[in-house]
Design a protein around this motif. Structure first.
Motif, PDB file in Angstrom:
ATOM      1  N   ALA A  39       0.886  -1.186   0.000  1.00  0.00           N
ATOM      2  CA  ALA A  39       0.000   0.000   0.000  1.00  0.00           C
ATOM      3  C   ALA A  39       0.917   1.228   0.000  1.00  0.00           C
ATOM      4  O   ALA A  39       1.323   1.695   1.060  1.00  0.00           O
ATOM      5  N   VAL A  40       1.244   1.707  -1.179  1.00  0.00           N
ATOM      6  CA  VAL A  40       2.294   2.730  -1.312  1.00  0.00           C
ATOM      7  C   VAL A  40       1.904   4.005  -0.560  1.00  0.00           C
ATOM      8  O   VAL A  40       0.908   4.657  -0.884  1.00  0.00           O
ATOM      9  N   ALA A  41       2.698   4.336   0.448  1.00  0.00           N
ATOM     10  CA  ALA A  41       2.357   5.460   1.331  1.00  0.00           C
ATOM     11  C   ALA A  41       2.850   6.783   0.757  1.00  0.00           C
ATOM     12  O   ALA A  41       3.803   6.820  -0.029  1.00  0.00           O
ATOM     13  N   ALA A 137      -7.757  12.141  -1.131  1.00  0.00           N
ATOM     14  CA  ALA A 137      -7.983  10.998  -2.018  1.00  0.00           C
ATOM     15  C   ALA A 137      -6.659  10.354  -2.421  1.00  0.00           C
ATOM     16  O   ALA A 137      -5.752  11.022  -2.934  1.00  0.00           O
ATOM     17  N   ASP A 138      -6.574   9.034  -2.162  1.00  0.00           N
ATOM     18  CA  ASP A 138      -5.368   8.267  -2.529  1.00  0.00           C
ATOM     19  C   ASP A 138      -5.782   6.824  -2.819  1.00  0.00           C
ATOM     20  O   ASP A 138      -5.027   5.900  -2.562  1.00  0.00           O
ATOM     21  N   GLY A 139      -6.997   6.642  -3.365  1.00  0.00           N
ATOM     22  CA  GLY A 139      -7.512   5.296  -3.634  1.00  0.00           C
ATOM     23  C   GLY A 139      -7.255   4.894  -5.082  1.00  0.00           C
ATOM     24  O   GLY A 139      -6.125   4.977  -5.572  1.00  0.00           O
ATOM     25  N   ASP A 140      -8.321   4.463  -5.776  1.00  0.00           N
ATOM     26  CA  ASP A 140      -8.209   4.007  -7.170  1.00  0.00           C
ATOM     27  C   ASP A 140      -8.118   5.236  -8.082  1.00  0.00           C
ATOM     28  O   ASP A 140      -9.068   6.027  -8.175  1.00  0.00           O
ATOM     29  N   LYS A 141      -6.994   5.362  -8.759  1.00  0.00           N
ATOM     30  CA  LYS A 141      -6.746   6.573  -9.571  1.00  0.00           C
ATOM     31  C   LYS A 141      -7.786   6.732 -10.681  1.00  0.00           C
ATOM     32  O   LYS A 141      -8.102   7.856 -11.096  1.00  0.00           O
ATOM     33  N   ARG A 142      -8.334   5.619 -11.163  1.00  0.00           N
ATOM     34  CA  ARG A 142      -9.340   5.706 -12.248  1.00  0.00           C
ATOM     35  C   ARG A 142     -10.639   6.324 -11.763  1.00  0.00           C
ATOM     36  O   ARG A 142     -11.470   6.736 -12.563  1.00  0.00           O
ATOM     37  N   PHE A 163      -5.640  15.514  -3.724  1.00  0.00           N
ATOM     38  CA  PHE A 163      -5.442  14.256  -4.458  1.00  0.00           C
ATOM     39  C   PHE A 163      -3.963  13.925  -4.484  1.00  0.00           C
ATOM     40  O   PHE A 163      -3.156  14.741  -4.978  1.00  0.00           O
ATOM     41  N   ASP A 164      -3.603  12.729  -4.005  1.00  0.00           N
ATOM     42  CA  ASP A 164      -2.204  12.302  -4.093  1.00  0.00           C
ATOM     43  C   ASP A 164      -1.918  11.768  -5.502  1.00  0.00           C
ATOM     44  O   ASP A 164      -2.834  11.423  -6.243  1.00  0.00           O
ATOM     45  N   ASN A 165      -0.654  11.725  -5.848  1.00  0.00           N
ATOM     46  CA  ASN A 165      -0.186  11.162  -7.133  1.00  0.00           C
ATOM     47  C   ASN A 165      -0.697  11.937  -8.342  1.00  0.00           C
ATOM     48  O   ASN A 165      -0.952  11.356  -9.402  1.00  0.00           O
ATOM     49  N   ALA A 166      -0.837  13.254  -8.182  1.00  0.00           N
ATOM     50  CA  ALA A 166      -1.354  14.066  -9.294  1.00  0.00           C
ATOM     51  C   ALA A 166      -0.376  14.135 -10.462  1.00  0.00           C
ATOM     52  O   ALA A 166      -0.773  14.490 -11.576  1.00  0.00           O
TER      53      ALA A 166
HETATM   54 MG   LIG Z   1      -0.499   7.895  -3.208  1.00  0.00          MG
END
Ligand SMILES: [Mg+2]
Ligand SMILES: C[S@@+](CC[C@H](N)C(=O)[O-])C[C@H]1O[C@@H](n2cnc3c(N)ncnc32)[C@H](O)[C@@H]1O
Length: 222
Positions: A39-41, A137-142, A163-166
């Protein structure tokens, strides 16, 4: 040649900024649990940003989509008011079991964390409109576009969605990358700037943190 403001910072400065706020043993143990289950933190830079945001907003109520093993939850709880409640959703009950260990390590009172196991888009519609200071938000990117719609309903005026991983590992900025997750995150970045009533900010911290404040509506307006 003189450096332009658009020159990228060096890897040395990037690392210095990312690790400026040092993680303690509780966070490092949570991070180790996250690695066990993949679970990538969030990194420490994004974590410190979430803590700062929760502190500035004096957050009492936060929704997190994607509990993982509790790294981002710990950062959020550290910034929230001492009586604040984190509601955190994850489809994997095992990830949430590990997160509860992380919260216990920190000495968080059980009533301060509500873990809900389930798919985000099944759980979020059951949460109260206009009640929350932050939605992270850091769940399913889709599903990020659907998370935005839910977040705008859940946030109080003046609240912030994050939103993480933008930047999604450099893929969002590269139009040649057209996988489902990249396309969904890219569409989200465009939707956030096109939506009236939002104040957007894309921070190049960690893998990118897209923030948007839901503006106050003047009294008397709908
Ligand atoms: Mg993330
Ligand atoms: C990147 S990890 C979260 C890491 C956590 N935010 C942190 O920084 O410590 C993503 C999590 O989202 C969960 N997840 C994936 N799809 C989901 C969905 N549709 N609904 C709820 N949770 C989901 C995964 O089980 C995983 O634990």
């Amino acid at each position: 040649m003189a450096a332009s403001p658009l020159d990228p910072i060096s890897p040395t400065s990037w690392t210095f900024a990312e690790t400026y706020v040092v993680e303690d043993d509780v966070l490092l143990a949570a991070r180790a649990r996250a690695e066990e289950v993949g679970a990538v933190a969030v990194g420490s830079g994004a974590g410190a940003t979430l803590r700062f945001l929760a502190a500035v907003l004096e957050a009492r109520a936060v929704v997190e989509i994607g509990t993982g093993a509790g790294v981002s939850g710990l950062w959020l709880l550290r910034g929230m008011r001492p009586d604040g409640v984190l509601t955190t959703v994850d489809v994997e009950a095992e990830h949430q079991r590990l997160a509860r260990e992380s919260f216990r390590d920190e000495g968080i009172a059980p009533q301060r964390v509500r873990t809900i196991a389930g798919r985000a888009l099944d759980v979020l519609p059951r949460l109260t409109d206009g009640h929350y200071d932050i939605v992270f938000a850091d769940g399913d990117k889709r599903e990020y576009g659907a998370y935005l719609a839910e977040a705008l309903r859940l946030l109080r005026p003046g609240g912030v969605v994050a939103f993480d991983n933008a930047l999604w590992h450099d893929r969002v900025a590269d139009p040649a990358q057209r996988d489902d997750e990249t396309v969904a995150i890219r569409a989200l970045t465009q939707e956030v700037t096109a939506t009236d009533g939002l104040v957007p900010l894309l921070l190049p911290v960690g893998d990118g943190l897209l923030l948007a404040k839901k503006e106050w509506v003047p009294e008397g307006d709908d």
